[in-house]
Design a protein around this motif. Structure first.
Motif, PDB file in Angstrom:
ATOM      1  N   UNK A 114      -1.511  14.657 -97.443  1.00  0.00           N
ATOM      2  CA  UNK A 114      -1.121  13.370 -98.044  1.00  0.00           C
ATOM      3  C   UNK A 114      -0.962  12.320 -96.945  1.00  0.00           C
ATOM      4  N   UNK A 115      -0.478  12.776 -95.791  1.00  0.00           N
ATOM      5  CA  UNK A 115      -0.311  11.856 -94.659  1.00  0.00           C
ATOM      6  C   UNK A 115      -1.611  11.691 -93.862  1.00  0.00           C
ATOM      7  N   UNK A 116      -2.692  12.311 -94.374  1.00  0.00           N
ATOM      8  CA  UNK A 116      -4.017  12.246 -93.746  1.00  0.00           C
ATOM      9  C   UNK A 116      -4.008  12.767 -92.310  1.00  0.00           C
ATOM     10  N   UNK A 117      -3.223  13.818 -92.100  1.00  0.00           N
ATOM     11  CA  UNK A 117      -3.178  14.484 -90.802  1.00  0.00           C
ATOM     12  C   UNK A 117      -3.913  15.821 -90.935  1.00  0.00           C
ATOM     13  N   UNK A 118      -4.846  16.115 -90.033  1.00  0.00           N
ATOM     14  CA  UNK A 118      -5.553  17.400 -90.100  1.00  0.00           C
ATOM     15  C   UNK A 118      -4.568  18.570 -90.047  1.00  0.00           C
ATOM     16  N   UNK A 119      -4.794  19.539 -90.902  1.00  0.00           N
ATOM     17  CA  UNK A 119      -3.900  20.699 -90.995  1.00  0.00           C
ATOM     18  C   UNK A 119      -4.684  21.962 -90.663  1.00  0.00           C
ATOM     19  N   UNK A 120      -4.159  22.768 -89.750  1.00  0.00           N
ATOM     20  CA  UNK A 120      -4.829  24.009 -89.369  1.00  0.00           C
ATOM     21  C   UNK A 120      -3.916  25.192 -89.634  1.00  0.00           C
ATOM     22  N   UNK A 121      -4.406  26.099 -90.416  1.00  0.00           N
ATOM     23  CA  UNK A 121      -3.625  27.300 -90.723  1.00  0.00           C
ATOM     24  C   UNK A 121      -4.067  28.431 -89.795  1.00  0.00           C
ATOM     25  N   UNK A 122      -3.231  28.806 -88.865  1.00  0.00           N
ATOM     26  CA  UNK A 122      -3.525  29.912 -87.946  1.00  0.00           C
ATOM     27  C   UNK A 122      -2.441  30.968 -88.097  1.00  0.00           C
ATOM     28  N   UNK A 123      -2.680  31.987 -88.913  1.00  0.00           N
ATOM     29  CA  UNK A 123      -1.672  33.039 -89.105  1.00  0.00           C
ATOM     30  C   UNK A 123      -1.410  33.764 -87.791  1.00  0.00           C
ATOM     31  N   UNK A 124      -0.198  34.213 -87.617  1.00  0.00           N
ATOM     32  CA  UNK A 124       0.169  34.963 -86.413  1.00  0.00           C
ATOM     33  C   UNK A 124       0.788  36.289 -86.838  1.00  0.00           C
ATOM     34  N   UNK A 125       0.186  37.382 -86.421  1.00  0.00           N
ATOM     35  CA  UNK A 125       0.776  38.703 -86.630  1.00  0.00           C
ATOM     36  C   UNK A 125       0.890  39.354 -85.259  1.00  0.00           C
ATOM     37  N   UNK A 126       1.705  40.378 -85.148  1.00  0.00           N
ATOM     38  CA  UNK A 126       1.810  41.051 -83.845  1.00  0.00           C
ATOM     39  C   UNK A 126       0.439  41.402 -83.268  1.00  0.00           C
ATOM     40  N   UNK A 127      -0.489  41.827 -84.133  1.00  0.00           N
ATOM     41  CA  UNK A 127      -1.813  42.231 -83.655  1.00  0.00           C
ATOM     42  C   UNK A 127      -2.649  41.032 -83.216  1.00  0.00           C
ATOM     43  N   UNK A 128      -2.568  39.953 -83.996  1.00  0.00           N
ATOM     44  CA  UNK A 128      -3.476  38.828 -83.732  1.00  0.00           C
ATOM     45  C   UNK A 128      -2.876  37.790 -82.802  1.00  0.00           C
ATOM     46  N   UNK A 129      -1.671  38.048 -82.327  1.00  0.00           N
ATOM     47  CA  UNK A 129      -0.967  37.000 -81.598  1.00  0.00           C
ATOM     48  C   UNK A 129      -1.773  36.407 -80.435  1.00  0.00           C
TER      49      UNK A 129
END
Lengths: 285, 285, 285, 285
Positions: free
Chosen positions: B133-148
């Motif tokens: 809504x604020x027109x800011x790019x949003x990046x979803x980067x999940x973090x798990x112990x394995x993928x950290x």
């Protein structure tokens, strides 16, 4: 201040406590001028405090107490009722720094403190003339590592002799012996010059400066055998910045210390503090 | 807000620094709209910040910087000058809780925040639509112990790609890898929901409840490799009592958290914070 | 949040009120989770609020209300009981400034606000997209000196149509017509950006700057026909200095305004505010 | 506390003031331990205060003053330089209430107050023994409507005789005659027990109770001919609720009054307050 009785109760929570107590008071004609309740849902424990106009209670305190026992037993209450006309006797313990002592003596002198200061005990003689101006007996009992057991034995004797019910460590720089902490559980009030649990122990303003905090504080708490770890009664903070030296922090801190101690002590003297485990319920006004 | 240059200096203390700097600015016609000094007497170190009206400075920023080098060398200064017309680029790191993110995005949208939000990076997808809504790019980067390791490698690439100069951990519930803490020293700002150094680490409101404190707080600080131990920028507290559950503390705490973070971030964005060892000098207005 | 009923009572003070009410609740098996009393000794008036666990009350709300009437009449009570499962409907009135509106919408969205926002009515169109992101109907009703009667007639129709029980003036820059103030007595909540009674009316920050005060504040109050003179629900202040321009005061003030409004509104929505003459009793937690 | 000179300057704003002053100080070898500037952009006026280490200044105060005149004339400065080793002489005016007097005397006795208390003048005799314990001369000058001119004539003579440079109205319940306000412009400091401009005049706590405010405060200000309308030095507030009687407000208010007065007085004694029209610039630490 009106003449009141203060009824303080804690017990396992259940339906009907408030009704039973309120009915009991009403049956004796008691006018409630202040009432506070609290339920600790996590521990299923109930806390209650009433102020009852003394003149309104038929039969007075004795009649009240006699009849109340049955009710108290039924609900497994810990309870007591105190009389505002019999203020608690206070022993003030001090050292060299005068700000807390002067503040408490002044409040007492102006009849602001709902208690009776019966003596000052200090490990230095510096504050004698201040206490004496207020016509409070002053006892100088020096404490050194060698004389500590003897000194505290004397100290306890004095406390007993004066019938003191509250001991206030008004910047008294000594650690009470473990046995004394036990003997006076819930009766010894200390002012620590930090926002506990930060900066336990010696030189908290130095610790605060070292860590670079932006607020400094003071904590009024009951003394237990574990240093600076007893139930907290009252806390407050004041803003500082990089521009404040440790001396500035001490100067600013004194105002917070004396105010927090005076507030905490008033709560205790008016039976507003209920200790529960290592925490307090404070029915503040 | 006027267009200003912000000159920030720290150096060993000696006589003549203020005079030399002020004379240099005056010689270029510079109008000083705000000036702050601080001497750390214990460490004999000097800190200074000036805001100079951009339009008043003959030759502009380049001329200033060129000529200033000689002076800076003479006094062994660490210094930089920034341009309020080139606001710092900010990457906001978030998780699921929205109060800090929403607050910062709103302030930025209302032109209250003197910086430019370039992206939101979150380890959950919940706050995507708010950012968008604020027109800011949003990046979803999940973090798990394995993928950290992989996740943070991606994260750093994004930060680089957006040219972000400040990373704000707006209730981002992950601990940054030590190397990232080092790479962005003095550029990562965290909000911790306690009055540090009390209640470091996880679930500070539970810790506060356990200890029975009468005030809860929040701390805005720079992130270092040691958890919750970096230089403190800003702190504040709010009063609680026995009547407040942990949920109440969380609710009340959110207001302190977002306010303290917004204040601390503004100080950083306006070059008001000078890090010195593990402490800060904050030339606040 | 637990499902509770909120019983709010005020009546002439006399012995036996608490007992009777508590007994009535206990007889129905009601578990009291919060109880507050206050006696206004000067006016001999009594105020009481209980939160009763909904599930614990035999017969539910209707049975309670039916039986309670007799008791209420005996003590000449003004009383009502509300159901936390039926949150009050809120109409938010706004203008161009977004900070209060954004703050309340966000709190509502996060389920922090114990009420239901049913519409936004604004005299400018600027905040439409913000309301719409929250999926709240937005109505733009311009107000000019000429159209004022017509505009407020439309406004009242909308309020009725949505069944709004609370009107919040979230920095709505219009003065409500006297008749509307009367029609919604005790239902319209305003945020004024000064510490009332200082700086009534327009441009309070300019007035504050003119007078040279060292603190600025905000006041949440019920709207009456007399401008900025209704019963005060909540107030707070923030420290300023000579270094703060009027723009700085506006920026700092916004944080106080939105926090004070959110607190005051929450008190109202949870039936914690009892109006008594031109003052309030606020049973805050 | 170090021995310092305090140089205080105000003048029309222009480029080069800071440079010229700093250069002048540096040329005499002066070490600046604290420096503050402020530009009032609206009025194009500049304010500056320096603390210079006394021992570092070649030629001492006289040499400084002599040479500085030329510079001061060039910039049309109002200026003065004071010596921390010559603390300002203070006359304390009191009545019957002791809290402010006791607080200031104690701070002075503990060497916290950077001034010298030379006498106490009171319109009642109640506080005589308190002043005498501190070995401060006490003068009882009763004031009645009939004797007012004579009483204040005596009072002024005493002030002159003691060489007092500051008059502190420490809850002195009399209004100074207009001529005395003029004669001591910028030298008489009052503590008013409200958050001015709210509740000017008599019985402010009654006024506050009447209005139903949620905070009460105190204001330290310079006395002018217009009652409670002079330049404000310092203010603070404390939270109250419906549960606080007027007596409670008085009790709580006393703590704010004495703290605010002590802070404001310290600022004045350290030449941190610059009066400008009816406002102040306070270079606080």
């Amino acid at each position: 201040m009106s003449h009141v009785y203060r009824l303080v109760i804690s017990c396992p929570d259940q339906v009907g406590i408030v009704a039973s107590v309120a009915q009991y008071i009403a049956d004796l004609g008691g006018t409630i001028v202040e009432a506070n309740h609290h339920t600790d849902a996590a521990n299923n424990w109930f806390f209650m405090r009433h102020e009852i106009l003394a003149g309104s209670l038929r039969g007075g305190l004795d009649a009240f107490a006699q009849g109340f026992k049955k009710l108290a037993d039924a609900f497994e209450m810990q309870w007591h009722i105190s009389d505002s006309a019999k203020p608690k006797k206070i022993a003030l313990f001090a050292s060299k720094e005068s700000h807390c002592l002067a503040d408490l003596l002044h409040r007492w002198h102006e009849k602001e403190l709902p208690g009776e200061v019966v003596c000052v005990i200090a490990n230095h003689d510096d504050l004698r003339s201040m206490a004496e101006w207020y016509q409070v007996p002053f006892h100088h009992i020096p404490v050194t590592p060698e004389t500590k057991p003897q000194a505290f034995s004397e100290t306890e004797q004095l406390v007993e002799q004066y019938g003191a019910e509250v001991i206030v460590l008004a910047r008294y720089m000594q650690i009470l012996p473990p046995q004394m902490c036990k003997d006076y559980t819930g009766q010894v009030i200390n002012i620590h010059h930090s926002f506990l649990p930060s900066f336990v122990g010696a030189r908290p303003y130095h610790q605060a400066s070292e860590r670079g905090v932006k607020l400094i504080g003071a904590t009024c708490h009951y003394v237990t055998e574990v240093l600076d770890a007893g139930p907290i009664i009252e806390q407050d903070v004041i803003r500082i910045s990089h521009a404040h030296s440790i001396d500035d922090m001490k100067r600013l801190g004194r105002d917070v210390e004396k105010t927090v101690l005076a507030r905490g002590l008033r709560f205790h003297l008016e039976d507003r503090v209920l200790i529960h485990g290592n925490k307090t319920v404070v029915f503040d006004v």
